[in-house]
Design a protein around this motif. Structure first.
Motif, PDB file in Angstrom:
ATOM      1  N   GLY A 188       0.795  -1.222   0.000  1.00  0.00           N
ATOM      2  CA  GLY A 188       0.000   0.000   0.000  1.00  0.00           C
ATOM      3  C   GLY A 188       0.824   1.267   0.000  1.00  0.00           C
ATOM      4  N   GLU A 189       2.063   1.183  -0.473  1.00  0.00           N
ATOM      5  CA  GLU A 189       2.963   2.341  -0.460  1.00  0.00           C
ATOM      6  C   GLU A 189       3.120   2.986  -1.830  1.00  0.00           C
ATOM      7  OE1 GLU A 189       5.930   0.584   3.045  1.00  0.00           O
ATOM      8  OE2 GLU A 189       6.411   0.336   0.925  1.00  0.00           O
ATOM      9  N   PHE A 190       2.596   2.368  -2.868  1.00  0.00           N
ATOM     10  CA  PHE A 190       2.817   2.849  -4.229  1.00  0.00           C
ATOM     11  C   PHE A 190       1.842   3.989  -4.535  1.00  0.00           C
ATOM     12  CE2 PHE A 190       2.901   2.813  -8.849  1.00  0.00           C
ATOM     13  CZ  PHE A 190       4.244   2.578  -9.114  1.00  0.00           C
ATOM     14  N   THR A 191       2.313   5.205  -4.367  1.00  0.00           N
ATOM     15  CA  THR A 191       1.515   6.401  -4.620  1.00  0.00           C
ATOM     16  C   THR A 191       2.225   7.274  -5.643  1.00  0.00           C
ATOM     17  OG1 THR A 191       2.597   7.620  -2.842  1.00  0.00           O
ATOM     18  CG2 THR A 191       0.617   6.358  -2.257  1.00  0.00           C
ATOM     19  N   TRP A 192       1.542   8.327  -6.100  1.00  0.00           N
ATOM     20  CA  TRP A 192       2.162   9.237  -7.072  1.00  0.00           C
ATOM     21  C   TRP A 192       3.404   9.916  -6.483  1.00  0.00           C
ATOM     22  CZ3 TRP A 192       3.548  10.519 -11.553  1.00  0.00           C
ATOM     23  CH2 TRP A 192       3.971  11.822 -11.849  1.00  0.00           C
ATOM     24  N   PRO A 193       3.374  10.458  -5.241  1.00  0.00           N
ATOM     25  CA  PRO A 193       4.611  11.034  -4.685  1.00  0.00           C
ATOM     26  C   PRO A 193       5.743  10.003  -4.583  1.00  0.00           C
ATOM     27  CG  PRO A 193       2.708  11.756  -3.431  1.00  0.00           C
ATOM     28  CD  PRO A 193       2.212  10.692  -4.367  1.00  0.00           C
ATOM     29  N   PHE A 194       5.396   8.755  -4.226  1.00  0.00           N
ATOM     30  CA  PHE A 194       6.388   7.678  -4.145  1.00  0.00           C
ATOM     31  C   PHE A 194       7.077   7.493  -5.491  1.00  0.00           C
ATOM     32  CE2 PHE A 194       7.423   3.211  -4.861  1.00  0.00           C
ATOM     33  CZ  PHE A 194       8.101   2.837  -3.714  1.00  0.00           C
ATOM     34  N   LEU A 195       6.295   7.400  -6.574  1.00  0.00           N
ATOM     35  CA  LEU A 195       6.844   7.185  -7.908  1.00  0.00           C
ATOM     36  C   LEU A 195       7.605   8.413  -8.403  1.00  0.00           C
ATOM     37  CD1 LEU A 195       7.058   5.335 -10.374  1.00  0.00           C
ATOM     38  CD2 LEU A 195       4.874   6.268 -11.173  1.00  0.00           C
ATOM     39  N   ARG A 196       7.046   9.601  -8.179  1.00  0.00           N
ATOM     40  CA  ARG A 196       7.686  10.832  -8.643  1.00  0.00           C
ATOM     41  C   ARG A 196       9.042  11.051  -7.958  1.00  0.00           C
ATOM     42  NH1 ARG A 196       4.604  15.330  -6.261  1.00  0.00           N
ATOM     43  NH2 ARG A 196       5.930  14.694  -4.507  1.00  0.00           N
ATOM     44  N   ASP A 197       9.091  10.901  -6.649  1.00  0.00           N
ATOM     45  CA  ASP A 197      10.340  11.126  -5.919  1.00  0.00           C
ATOM     46  C   ASP A 197      11.395  10.089  -6.292  1.00  0.00           C
ATOM     47  OD1 ASP A 197       9.055  13.225  -4.730  1.00  0.00           O
ATOM     48  OD2 ASP A 197       8.672  12.189  -2.825  1.00  0.00           O
ATOM     49  N   SER A 198      10.954   8.845  -6.500  1.00  0.00           N
ATOM     50  CA  SER A 198      11.892   7.797  -6.911  1.00  0.00           C
ATOM     51  C   SER A 198      12.472   8.110  -8.289  1.00  0.00           C
ATOM     52  CB  SER A 198      11.189   6.438  -6.939  1.00  0.00           C
ATOM     53  OG  SER A 198      10.714   6.075  -5.665  1.00  0.00           O
ATOM     54  N   ALA A 199      11.619   8.565  -9.204  1.00  0.00           N
ATOM     55  CA  ALA A 199      12.083   8.900 -10.560  1.00  0.00           C
ATOM     56  C   ALA A 199      13.037  10.089 -10.542  1.00  0.00           C
ATOM     57  CB  ALA A 199      10.872   9.202 -11.450  1.00  0.00           C
ATOM     58  N   MET A 200      12.769  11.101  -9.711  1.00  0.00           N
ATOM     59  CA  MET A 200      13.640  12.270  -9.647  1.00  0.00           C
ATOM     60  C   MET A 200      14.996  11.916  -9.054  1.00  0.00           C
ATOM     61  SD  MET A 200      12.049  14.653 -11.130  1.00  0.00           S
ATOM     62  CE  MET A 200      13.164  16.004 -10.720  1.00  0.00           C
ATOM     63  N   GLN A 201      15.011  11.054  -8.030  1.00  0.00           N
ATOM     64  CA  GLN A 201      16.281  10.611  -7.460  1.00  0.00           C
ATOM     65  C   GLN A 201      17.074   9.815  -8.488  1.00  0.00           C
ATOM     66  OE1 GLN A 201      16.006   8.503  -3.707  1.00  0.00           O
ATOM     67  NE2 GLN A 201      18.027   7.585  -3.974  1.00  0.00           N
ATOM     68  N   THR A 202      16.383   8.967  -9.257  1.00  0.00           N
ATOM     69  CA  THR A 202      17.044   8.186 -10.307  1.00  0.00           C
ATOM     70  C   THR A 202      17.641   9.096 -11.371  1.00  0.00           C
ATOM     71  OG1 THR A 202      15.491   6.364  -9.962  1.00  0.00           O
ATOM     72  CG2 THR A 202      16.700   6.387 -12.046  1.00  0.00           C
ATOM     73  N   LEU A 203      16.884  10.112 -11.773  1.00  0.00           N
ATOM     74  CA  LEU A 203      17.363  11.046 -12.791  1.00  0.00           C
ATOM     75  C   LEU A 203      18.629  11.760 -12.330  1.00  0.00           C
ATOM     76  CD1 LEU A 203      16.757  12.400 -15.526  1.00  0.00           C
ATOM     77  CD2 LEU A 203      15.423  14.112 -14.293  1.00  0.00           C
ATOM     78  N   ALA A 204      18.653  12.200 -11.074  1.00  0.00           N
ATOM     79  CA  ALA A 204      19.826  12.903 -10.558  1.00  0.00           C
ATOM     80  C   ALA A 204      21.046  11.987 -10.495  1.00  0.00           C
ATOM     81  CB  ALA A 204      19.519  13.468  -9.170  1.00  0.00           C
ATOM     82  N   THR A 205      20.859  10.759  -9.999  1.00  0.00           N
ATOM     83  CA  THR A 205      21.981   9.827  -9.859  1.00  0.00           C
ATOM     84  C   THR A 205      22.526   9.396 -11.205  1.00  0.00           C
ATOM     85  OG1 THR A 205      21.037   8.996  -7.791  1.00  0.00           O
ATOM     86  CG2 THR A 205      22.708   7.632  -8.863  1.00  0.00           C
ATOM     87  N   VAL A 206      21.647   8.998 -12.104  1.00  0.00           N
ATOM     88  CA  VAL A 206      22.083   8.523 -13.413  1.00  0.00           C
ATOM     89  C   VAL A 206      22.679   9.673 -14.228  1.00  0.00           C
ATOM     90  CG1 VAL A 206      21.345   7.450 -15.576  1.00  0.00           C
ATOM     91  CG2 VAL A 206      20.431   6.631 -13.402  1.00  0.00           C
ATOM     92  N   GLY A 207      22.109  10.875 -14.084  1.00  0.00           N
ATOM     93  CA  GLY A 207      22.678  12.026 -14.772  1.00  0.00           C
ATOM     94  C   GLY A 207      24.117  12.259 -14.366  1.00  0.00           C
ATOM     95  N   MET A 208      24.409  12.123 -13.061  1.00  0.00           N
ATOM     96  CA  MET A 208      25.772  12.267 -12.573  1.00  0.00           C
ATOM     97  C   MET A 208      26.686  11.215 -13.180  1.00  0.00           C
ATOM     98  SD  MET A 208      27.942  10.620 -10.197  1.00  0.00           S
ATOM     99  CE  MET A 208      26.853   9.836  -9.010  1.00  0.00           C
ATOM    100  N   ILE A 209      26.214   9.950 -13.208  1.00  0.00           N
ATOM    101  CA  ILE A 209      27.027   8.867 -13.761  1.00  0.00           C
ATOM    102  C   ILE A 209      27.312   9.098 -15.248  1.00  0.00           C
ATOM    103  CG2 ILE A 209      27.022   6.401 -14.325  1.00  0.00           C
ATOM    104  CD1 ILE A 209      25.461   5.920 -11.737  1.00  0.00           C
ATOM    105  N   VAL A 210      26.291   9.519 -16.004  1.00  0.00           N
ATOM    106  CA  VAL A 210      26.461   9.729 -17.444  1.00  0.00           C
ATOM    107  C   VAL A 210      27.446  10.868 -17.710  1.00  0.00           C
ATOM    108  CG1 VAL A 210      25.302  10.489 -19.552  1.00  0.00           C
ATOM    109  CG2 VAL A 210      24.228   8.772 -18.092  1.00  0.00           C
ATOM    110  N   TRP A 211      27.316  11.975 -16.973  1.00  0.00           N
ATOM    111  CA  TRP A 211      28.214  13.103 -17.205  1.00  0.00           C
ATOM    112  C   TRP A 211      29.656  12.759 -16.846  1.00  0.00           C
ATOM    113  CZ3 TRP A 211      28.037  16.982 -20.252  1.00  0.00           C
ATOM    114  CH2 TRP A 211      26.817  17.560 -20.607  1.00  0.00           C
ATOM    115  N   ILE A 212      29.853  12.044 -15.735  1.00  0.00           N
ATOM    116  CA  ILE A 212      31.210  11.606 -15.393  1.00  0.00           C
ATOM    117  C   ILE A 212      31.736  10.664 -16.472  1.00  0.00           C
ATOM    118  CG2 ILE A 212      32.593  10.260 -13.755  1.00  0.00           C
ATOM    119  CD1 ILE A 212      30.881  11.345 -11.516  1.00  0.00           C
TER     120      ILE A 212
END
Length: 438
Positions: free
Chosen positions: A274-298
């Motif tokens: 019962g934890e899968f909500t829109w804020p849950f998905l949005r925040d997870s996607a934003m954290q993924t974008l930031a982390t992967v963006g760092m890896i790609v740029w490096i």
């Protein structure tokens, strides 16, 4: 555009010192590693070879980001981001109380076990340390555990994601060294658990033989109904691990496909809980974008720099220096480990992998050594870098959630015994390669 200076006249030795000095100087200004490496690559490419060298840089960058296996990186990062926001880690920790509550130092041991399971689910560090810092550290401090042991267990255990499949570090190494990631996952499985076992043995020795390290366990009776409720917390995480790693080891799915299975498994777990909500998905996607963006740029910056350095003849130059040190391959490997150890104290692991592996791996192959085994060694070395002062990221992750009276100095001093265990694991792997190549 014509070249501005003659690299051949300067010589590869002075040019290497000039390149390294410029890197250090720019890093000291606080500029991110990704932009520093890209800027230095452009300076030496345009200055030494003119505009024609830009094609080399772009072609290498395209090859790096165009790999199909690279898709697995954001998928595993997304898994970790969703785990950070779910209650899976807390349920795991509570379930393992059934084991940990019976032995001295049990909370510390169960923290390591939880770290192993979480590492096998996500493959990255950071989130694990924060989660365990919130869940396990207050409990250990409240029960009277030695503070240094509690801090060390959380940082060292939380860093196991770099070693235990599906490790992102192994994936980046495999992409850089052109080595099968499935083989790397297979080879690192036993060494990863060996390192975790070293931690457990150290905790038990300290708990039973050093007074004041851990409290005497309170063996209270747990009703059967409560045991069954707690054990339910193990079902979903273990199923995700089995589906992800099992599909890889059994040849059912590739690493990329297995990463998608993992994301689906963690998402399904969140839905069931019962934890899968829109804020849950949005925040997870934003954290993924930031982390992967760092890896790609490096990756872009480091790939460009290595391409230019290779054009200068630098890889052959460094290879000659290393192979000229000794006729004994073990000595050369030890020198490489020392170089990685020093770099790990100052640079991000992604940059270290992409800057050094194109140089080190061809030498390893020339020496007749297995690049898969060397990849496991590299990951173990990066384990040390996660804990090493002055910039060990594990310490900063824990500091963000630790009580105010715990300073960074306290955290780094607490990590020294675990750094020693990691160095011991590297030594064991060097002298007994069969542990990885079973």
């Amino acid at each position: 555009m014509n070249a501005l200076f003659d690299l051949a006249a300067i010589g590869i030795g002075p040019a290497t010192l000039l390149m390294f000095g410029l890197l250090v100087l720019l890093l000291l200004t606080g500029m991110p590693l990704a932009f520093v490496t890209l800027l230095v690559a452009l300076v030496f490419a345009l200055g030494g070879y003119g505009s024609m060298a830009v094609g080399l840089i772009t072609s290498r960058i395209y090859t790096f980001v165009n790999s199909f296996v690279f898709v697995s990186v954001p998928m595993f990062v997304l898994m970790a981001a969703m785990l950070d926001r779910s209650g899976v880690a807390r349920d795991l920790f509570d379930a393992l109380k059934l084991i940990g509550g019976r032995i001295r130092g049990g909370v510390a041991v169960q923290t390591i076990f939880v770290s192993v399971i979480l590492a096998a689910m996500s493959g990255i560090i950071g989130g694990e340390i924060v989660l365990l810092g919130l869940i396990a550290l207050p409990q250990m401090l409240r029960q009277g555990y030695n503070r240094k042991l509690a801090i060390g267990v959380i940082c060292a255990g939380g860093s196991l994601g770099a070693m235990i499949p599906p490790s992102i570090v192994l994936i980046i190494y495999g992409l850089t060294a052109n080595v099968s990631i499935g083989d790397l996952f297979t080879a690192s499985f036993v060494p990863g658990f060996m390192l975790a076992t070293f931690y457990v043995i150290y905790v038990l020795i300290m708990s039973y033989f050093v007074d004041g390290t851990a409290p005497v366990p309170d063996r209270e009776h747990v009703p059967t109904a409560e045991k069954l409720r707690l054990l339910k917390g193990l079902i979903l995480p273990i199923m995700v691990v089995i589906f992800v790693l099992g599909s890889i080891y059994l040849g059912i799915a590739s690493v990329t496909e297995a990463s998608a299975v993992g994301v689906a498994g963690v998402a399904l777990s969140a839905i069931i809980r019962g934890e899968f909500t829109w804020p849950f998905l949005r925040d997870s996607a934003m954290q993924t974008l930031a982390t992967v963006g760092m890896i790609v740029w490096i990756g872009i910056g480091a790939t460009a720099l290595v391409g230019v350095y290779n054009l200068m003849g630098g890889i052959h130059f460094v290879g000659g220096l290393l192979t000229g040190i000794s006729d004994n391959p073990t000595v050369i490997v030890l020198v490489m480990m020392a170089i990685l150890f020093v770099l790990g104290a100052f640079l991000d692991w992604v940059g270290i992998a992409l800057l050094t592996m194109p140089i080190f791996v061809p030498i390893i192959k020339t020496l007749g050594l297995d690049p898969v085994w060397f990849g496991v060694l590299f990951c173990m070395n990066m384990q040390i870098s996660f804990l090493s002062p002055p910039f060990g990221p594990a310490a900063f992750y824990l500091k963000s959630v630790a009580p105010a009276d715990i300073s960074l100095g306290d955290i780094f001093s607490s990590l020294l015994p675990f750094i020693g265990l990691q160095i011991l694991a590297v030594a064991v792997m060097i002298f007994f390669p069969g542990i990885a190549m079973y």
